[in-house]
Write an enzyme that holds these catalytic residues in place. Structure first.
Site, PDB file in Angstrom:
ATOM      1  N   ASP A 269       0.680  -1.598   0.145  1.00 21.24           N
ATOM      2  CA  ASP A 269      -0.131  -0.217  -0.125  1.00 21.24           C
ATOM      3  C   ASP A 269       0.554   1.481   0.060  1.00 21.24           C
ATOM      4  O   ASP A 269       1.958   1.280   0.096  1.00 21.24           O
ATOM      5  CB  ASP A 269      -1.121  -0.390   1.269  1.00 21.24           C
ATOM      6  N   TYR A 337       6.372  -8.252   7.849  1.00 20.45           N
ATOM      7  CA  TYR A 337       6.320  -6.959   8.051  1.00 20.45           C
ATOM      8  C   TYR A 337       5.955  -6.895   9.323  1.00 20.45           C
ATOM      9  O   TYR A 337       6.458  -7.449  10.382  1.00 20.45           O
ATOM     10  CB  TYR A 337       4.529  -7.599   7.550  1.00 20.45           C
ATOM     11  N   TYR A 409      -3.246 -10.141   3.064  1.00 21.26           N
ATOM     12  CA  TYR A 409      -4.113  -8.420   3.609  1.00 21.26           C
ATOM     13  C   TYR A 409      -3.480  -8.296   4.932  1.00 21.26           C
ATOM     14  O   TYR A 409      -3.759  -8.569   5.991  1.00 21.26           O
ATOM     15  CB  TYR A 409      -5.518  -7.897   2.856  1.00 21.26           C
TER      16      TYR A 409
END
Ligand SMILES: [Zn+2]
Ligand SMILES: [Zn+2]
Length: 445
Positions: A269, A337, A409
């Protein structure tokens, strides 16, 4: 032996009787007979033999071959013309070749030389020649071939490509390559122009996105769709910078290319950084004039121009197949992440450890996030979370590392997207969560 001889002679006589052809076109109908022989030599040899046969008949006072001799004389064939004169007959006016109309001579030489000259502006080692010729030429040639009932011939295009290729080879000292040429040379006889199309070059690398707020790909202004309007300050873009542009612009300049296509192994993103060793990508360089660029130097140029926004590393040459591998692997590769998360109710570190225990090799069911529903189909995907590690907690904010399968996601894994992603961190902790920051730390190679 005799019947084979008469077959060739018969066909040659039949062809000479039917059409006025230049030596090259005449010989081309016999192209598979004899090696190391040009069609022009085949044509002129056969025409010579026909003249000898006619001469023999005329010596005996037989006029039978005069018609054929006239036809050959019309092609400008000297032996036929002189023979006619010798026997007191008038040589007819010459007329253009009925198949190529003379294209195989001056126009071919002109375009081939132009191609060789144009190629000087390109960096290449190998080439392949193609051509476009008027349909009536192909048609005429096909008609004559079926009339003759021979399968020796080759097409005029093959002859043009071969002859051009030889001219280019002698002028440029480069080699033709049928499989993977550096450049494609197209001779267009409709417009008498040469087109040169360099094959694409593929550059592999990894990028790090060091700041938030830039999209991976160029994002057009939604109001003007790229034309430019007051909304986008006449840039046509919604964001001034993108990873794609920061990387491809210097590449286009250095390779003197017509354009470039950026292919990432997945995407992040806008507000997500990419740190660690970076995300793999391939740039397809479209129609480059230069082909042998020092990639270490190119890497420096890209990194200097992007002024700390994006950094590339490990640039290397690759091929088209790498794009498919990237896309495929992006879905299954492990990614790590780092997230900074805000809790509505403050929880102690011990409570947060529940996340590490719970999300050990857990399967997540995830419906398309509401935030992308306007552009993606609503479907459920099943992805794996391998490992979750809470790094630090301070008041209502905690930092967490998440190792999961590509395509998951992550923001939704944390806040649950109103139950559309399950299980989620929010579900397990029982307090509302908000993602403050998200970074990609590692994309497995
Ligand atoms: Zn011709
Ligand atoms: Zn606009």
């Amino acid at each position: 032996m005799l019947s084979a001889a008469s077959e060739v002679i018969e066909k040659a006589l039949k062809l000479a009787e039917k059409a006025v052809l230049c030596d090259k076109c005449f010989g081309r109908f016999f192209a598979n007979l004899g090696f190391a022989l040009s069609n022009e030599a085949r044509g002129s040899s056969l025409k010579t033999v026909i003249c000898m046969i006619a001469s023999n008949l005329l010596n005996k006072g037989d006029q039978e071959a005069v018609g054929i001799l006239m036809n050959i004389a019309r092609t400008g064939f000297k032996i036929a013309r002189e023979l006619l004169v010798k026997y007191g007959l008038n040589a007819p006016e010459t007329s253009p070749c009925e198949v190529c109309g003379g294209l195989l001579y001056e126009p071919l030489r002109q375009l081939a030389e132009k191609a060789a000259a144009d190629l000087l502006r390109y960096d290449f080692n190998t080439y392949l020649v193609g051509c476009r010729v008027p349909g009536r030429i192909i048609e005429k040639e096909d008609n004559l071939r079926s009339y003759l009932e021979v399968d020796w011939g080759e097409s005029i295009k093959r002859e043009i490509n071969r002859e051009t290729s030889l001219i280019i080879m002698s002028k440029t000292k480069k080699k033709p390559d049928l499989q993977k040429p550096d450049v494609l040379v197209i001779l267009d006889f409709h417009n008498m122009v040469v087109e040169i199309k360099p094959s694409p070059i593929f550059v592999y690398g990894r990028y790090r996105k060091l700041i938030r707020g830039i999209p991976q790909s160029k994002w057009y202004c939604s109001k003007c769709r790229g034309v430019g309007c007051s909304e986008c300050n006449w840039t046509g873009k919604r964001y001034e910078f993108s990873v794609e542009e920061l990387i491809t612009k210097p590449i286009i300049e250095v390779f003197e290319a017509r354009g470039a296509r950026f292919h990432g192994a997945g995407r992040e993103d806008i507000d997500v950084r990419v740190l660690g060793p970076g995300r793999p990508f391939v740039v397809e360089v479209v129609e480059p004039k230069k082909r042998s660029i020092d990639l270490a130097k190119l890497q420096e140029i890209i990194n200097e121009k992007s002024q700390g926004m994006v950094e590339v590393l490990g640039l290397s040459y690759t091929d088209r197949s790498m794009i498919g591998k990237l896309k495929l692997s992006a879905k299954v590769k492990r990614k790590t992440y780092r997230a900074l998360v805000e809790m509505e109710e403050p929880l102690e570190k011990e409570k947060l450890e529940a996340l590490s225990k719970f999300f050990q090799g857990v399967t997540i069911k995830q419906w398309t996030p509401r935030r992308v529903l306007h552009r993606r189909a609503d479907k459920q995907r099943v992805k794996k979370v391998y490992e979750v590690k809470v790094v630090s907690v301070k008041d209502r904010i905690f930092e967490v590392w998440i190792k999961c399968q590509g395509g998951l996601y992550v923001k939704e894994l944390i806040h649950g997207d109103e139950g559309r992603t399950t299980p989620s961190f929010q579900e397990v902790l029982g307090t509302k969560l908000k993602v403050l920051e998200l970074d990609v730390l590692e994309v497995e190679d």
